[in-house]
Design a protein around this motif. Structure first.
Motif, PDB file in Angstrom:
ATOM      1  N   TRP A 131      14.025  -4.197  16.418  1.00 45.33           N
ATOM      2  CA  TRP A 131      13.796  -4.453  14.858  1.00 45.33           C
ATOM      3  C   TRP A 131      12.471  -5.317  14.692  1.00 45.33           C
ATOM      4  N   PRO A 132      12.139  -6.292  15.719  1.00 50.07           N
ATOM      5  CA  PRO A 132      10.929  -7.064  15.341  1.00 50.07           C
ATOM      6  C   PRO A 132       9.643  -6.079  15.070  1.00 50.07           C
ATOM      7  N   MET A 133       9.559  -4.906  15.795  1.00 49.36           N
ATOM      8  CA  MET A 133       8.472  -4.189  15.726  1.00 49.36           C
ATOM      9  C   MET A 133       8.647  -3.336  14.369  1.00 49.36           C
ATOM     10  N   LEU A 134       9.794  -2.957  13.905  1.00 53.60           N
ATOM     11  CA  LEU A 134      10.142  -2.504  12.682  1.00 53.60           C
ATOM     12  C   LEU A 134       9.547  -3.429  11.322  1.00 53.60           C
ATOM     13  N   ILE A 135       9.792  -4.482  11.412  1.00 57.38           N
ATOM     14  CA  ILE A 135       9.566  -5.545  10.534  1.00 57.38           C
ATOM     15  C   ILE A 135       7.863  -5.637  10.597  1.00 57.38           C
ATOM     16  N   VAL A 136       7.290  -5.639  11.654  1.00 61.98           N
ATOM     17  CA  VAL A 136       5.803  -5.413  11.627  1.00 61.98           C
ATOM     18  C   VAL A 136       5.264  -4.294  10.873  1.00 61.98           C
ATOM     19  N   VAL A 137       5.804  -3.221  11.373  1.00 63.24           N
ATOM     20  CA  VAL A 137       5.314  -1.884  10.658  1.00 63.24           C
ATOM     21  C   VAL A 137       5.741  -2.012   9.245  1.00 63.24           C
ATOM     22  N   LEU A 138       6.791  -2.329   8.763  1.00 61.95           N
ATOM     23  CA  LEU A 138       7.082  -2.059   7.521  1.00 61.95           C
ATOM     24  C   LEU A 138       6.220  -3.135   6.641  1.00 61.95           C
ATOM     25  N   THR A 139       5.663  -4.358   7.130  1.00 60.38           N
ATOM     26  CA  THR A 139       4.947  -5.503   6.569  1.00 60.38           C
ATOM     27  C   THR A 139       3.651  -4.822   6.403  1.00 60.38           C
ATOM     28  N   LEU A 140       3.094  -4.208   7.474  1.00 59.12           N
ATOM     29  CA  LEU A 140       1.874  -3.713   7.430  1.00 59.12           C
ATOM     30  C   LEU A 140       1.631  -2.572   6.483  1.00 59.12           C
ATOM     31  N   LEU A 141       2.541  -1.768   6.332  1.00 59.45           N
ATOM     32  CA  LEU A 141       2.355  -0.477   5.223  1.00 59.45           C
ATOM     33  C   LEU A 141       2.670  -0.931   3.807  1.00 59.45           C
ATOM     34  N   SER A 142       3.473  -2.019   3.754  1.00 59.14           N
ATOM     35  CA  SER A 142       3.786  -2.586   2.245  1.00 59.14           C
ATOM     36  C   SER A 142       2.511  -3.326   1.878  1.00 59.14           C
ATOM     37  N   CYS A 143       1.853  -3.931   2.825  1.00 58.82           N
ATOM     38  CA  CYS A 143       0.412  -4.721   2.403  1.00 58.82           C
ATOM     39  C   CYS A 143      -0.928  -3.626   2.102  1.00 58.82           C
ATOM     40  N   LEU A 144      -0.577  -2.685   3.088  1.00 63.34           N
ATOM     41  CA  LEU A 144      -1.714  -1.613   3.004  1.00 63.34           C
ATOM     42  C   LEU A 144      -1.433  -0.860   1.501  1.00 63.34           C
ATOM     43  N   ALA A 145      -0.419  -0.660   1.079  1.00 58.74           N
ATOM     44  CA  ALA A 145      -0.024  -0.124  -0.210  1.00 58.74           C
ATOM     45  C   ALA A 145      -0.506  -0.937  -1.240  1.00 58.74           C
ATOM     46  N   ALA A 146      -0.376  -2.077  -1.266  1.00 58.11           N
ATOM     47  CA  ALA A 146      -0.588  -3.181  -2.202  1.00 58.11           C
ATOM     48  C   ALA A 146      -2.374  -3.325  -2.330  1.00 58.11           C
ATOM     49  N   MET A 147      -2.686  -3.209  -1.104  1.00 52.43           N
ATOM     50  CA  MET A 147      -4.355  -3.308  -1.055  1.00 52.43           C
ATOM     51  C   MET A 147      -5.055  -2.174  -1.653  1.00 52.43           C
ATOM     52  N   THR A 148      -4.273  -0.928  -1.250  1.00 54.65           N
ATOM     53  CA  THR A 148      -5.025   0.265  -1.746  1.00 54.65           C
ATOM     54  C   THR A 148      -4.894   0.394  -3.385  1.00 54.65           C
ATOM     55  N   ILE A 149      -3.922  -0.276  -4.140  1.00 54.53           N
ATOM     56  CA  ILE A 149      -3.913  -0.232  -5.508  1.00 54.53           C
ATOM     57  C   ILE A 149      -4.988  -1.376  -5.863  1.00 54.53           C
ATOM     58  N   ILE A 150      -5.029  -2.406  -5.261  1.00 55.85           N
ATOM     59  CA  ILE A 150      -6.160  -3.298  -5.881  1.00 55.85           C
ATOM     60  C   ILE A 150      -7.439  -2.822  -5.594  1.00 55.85           C
ATOM     61  N   ASP A 151      -7.662  -2.193  -4.328  1.00 56.94           N
ATOM     62  CA  ASP A 151      -9.246  -1.856  -3.985  1.00 56.94           C
ATOM     63  C   ASP A 151      -9.517  -0.596  -4.898  1.00 56.94           C
ATOM     64  N   LYS A 153      -8.445  -0.093  -8.093  1.00 58.42           N
ATOM     65  CA  LYS A 153      -8.753  -0.454  -9.478  1.00 58.42           C
ATOM     66  C   LYS A 153     -10.063  -1.517  -9.733  1.00 58.42           C
ATOM     67  N   THR A 154     -10.037  -2.454  -8.468  1.00 57.33           N
ATOM     68  CA  THR A 154     -11.307  -3.363  -8.771  1.00 57.33           C
ATOM     69  C   THR A 154     -12.433  -3.683  -7.501  1.00 57.33           C
ATOM     70  N   ARG A 155     -12.233  -2.454  -6.641  1.00 53.90           N
ATOM     71  CA  ARG A 155     -13.305  -2.626  -5.454  1.00 53.90           C
ATOM     72  C   ARG A 155     -13.224  -3.935  -4.737  1.00 53.90           C
TER      73      ARG A 155
END
Length: 465
Positions: A131-151, A153-155
């Motif tokens: 489960w720790p690796m699952l949390i790491v992967v889910l955290t990474l993908l979530s932050c990448l999703a937010a980063m993608t939307i921001i980048d 829109k705003t570069r």
């Protein structure tokens, strides 16, 4: 009785899946907050969520992910202003991603052939062990999703979204290894060629252990040197250059004097602040987004970045040699070559693997940035892209980010072709951050299938008559 037991087991598994989906929806709601507040420089905790039109604080009913938006009919309950459909879409997508990963990795039977394509080897240990690796992967993908939307829109790429998964990766990987080592246990099934969920130096990999720790200390030294003013941060004069360029452009458009001239407060792209105007977005946002390309000193700034990286490289080499010396004496082994007197403990091996991912992944992108900038005389890639892939490496090791970097290049070419076909004229450079995020997601989620397919092709080729 057996059928009733099977039903209870199925209900329990379904409840776990719904719980994971609900967590994903809540994380998606948090991502919406980050996407809205980070580019505006707002605090992500305070004030509580409120309508941006009427400024009324939202109750818990309006904050229920997806369902709250549907119940409101896409309008504010108080002022009836429209609420963007982006919010429930992001929440639903993150919820579906969480649910799909959990179901494929931990619920579906391995006998289904396509499941083996998508399930990493270490996930077969079960949720309790991994489960720790699952949390790491889910955290990474979530932050990448937010980063993608921001980048997109705003570069801009908020560095906090890249540092957070790196911290989670370092912390959970090492803590998980410490707990397993304290219990005298280990993962039964691991990633190929390693004893963990990510690539590691191995029990005899003392050189890489020392090099990774030394390289990380070198980054700290580089930042200390910048803080002391002994070396200069790259592109430190960009803001002043941008302000001057915007003023020159405004003067060229309005004339140097007379009625057509513009005061500082009237110049597009500046805002009066006492006697020193500061840049603000011009009327055409695309013009401001592309202004950085005209900066004439990119090659000079790359020399400064090389100076910043010098302590990292030097201490990595020194740390590797020192660790190798301290681990001796080394004795020959028929099967494994030279072996140290003391094997690398698991927790240190895992820490080195995560640090290697951070340094190598970030180093590959940084190297590409420096070489391309020196070659073309313009800033290529951005330091945000470097931080992005370094954070990915801290979570999944050094191999996957390199594959993702090359995958991102093909994704970028694909989007550039589509843009050229649809718009017939490409006015803006491509934001590479979303391409890196998509390449990372493809590698993390589909690399087991790609490895299986490649292995099948090689096996068939080797065994051809």
């Amino acid at each position: 009785m057996p059928s009733e037991y099977a039903l209870l087991i199925s209900l329990a598994e379904a409840t776990k899946l719904l719980f994971v989906i609900a967590i994903g929806a809540c994380v998606g709601s948090l991502m919406n907050v980050l996407v809205y507040r980070l580019p505006r420089g707002l605090d992500i905790v305070s004030p509580p969520s409120r309508c941006p039109i009427c400024d009324t604080r939202l109750t818990w009913r309006e904050n229920i992910p997806v369902i709250g938006w549907l119940m409101l009919g896409g309008r504010c309950r108080f002022c009836k202003a429209r609420i963007s459909a982006e919010y429930p879409i992001v929440e639903a997508c993150i919820a579906a991603l969480f649910g799909a990963i959990y179901a494929v990795w931990y619920m579906l039977p391995r006998e289904w052939g396509w499941v083996a394509w998508l399930r990493p080897e270490w996930a077969t240990n079960g949720l309790v062990q991994t489960w720790p690796m699952l949390i790491v992967v889910l955290t990474l993908l979530s932050c990448l999703a937010a980063m993608t939307i921001i980048d997109a829109k705003t570069r801009l790429i908020p560095l906090g979204l890249l540092w957070f998964p790196a911290i989670v990766g370092f912390g959970l990987h090492v803590a998980h290894a410490v707990v397993l080592e304290a219990r005298g246990s280990s993962l039964r099934i691991t990633a190929p060629g390693t004893r963990w969920t990510i690539p590691l130096p191995g029990p005899a990999g003392w050189w890489w252990v020392g090099a990774s720790i030394g390289g990380a200390l070198g980054l700290v030294v580089g930042n200390v040197l910048i803080g002391l003013g002994l070396i200069r941060r790259s592109f430190a004069d960009y803001d002043a250059w941008e302000k001057e360029a915007l003023q020159e452009e405004a003067v060229a458009q309005t004339g140097p004097s007379g009625e057509g001239s513009a005061e500082a407060s009237d110049v597009p792209g500046t805002e009066a602040s006492g006697s020193n105007p500061r840049p603000t977005p011009p009327a055409d946002p695309e013009a401001q987004a592309e202004l950085w390309i005209q900066y004439p000193h990119a090659r000079r700034e790359m020399i400064r970045e090389l100076a910043f990286l010098a302590p990292c490289v030097s201490l990595a080499i020194l740390g590797g040699k020192l660790a190798q010396h301290l681990a001796g004496p080394w004795s020959p082994d028929v099967m494994y070559g030279l072996q140290p007197a003391h094997a690398v403990p698991l927790w240190l091996d895992v820490l080195a693997g995560s640090l290697m991912g951070y340094l190598i992944a970030g180093g590959v992108v940084w190297g590409a940035r420096i070489l391309a900038s020196l070659a073309f005389g313009k800033e290529a890639l951005g330091l945000g892209d470097v931080h992005l892939m370094a954070g990915v490496g801290a979570c999944v090791g050094w191999i996957d980010p390199i594959l993702a970097f090359f995958a991102a290049a093909f994704i970028g070419v694909f989007f550039e072709v589509i843009r050229a076909i649809l718009a017939r004229r490409v006015r803006r450079t491509l934001a590479f951050g979303p391409c890196l995020a998509m390449g990372t997601a493809l590698v993390v989620l589909f690399k087991p299938g790609a490895e299986w397919l490649l292995g099948a092709i090689l096996h068939r080729t080797i065994n051809l008559p």
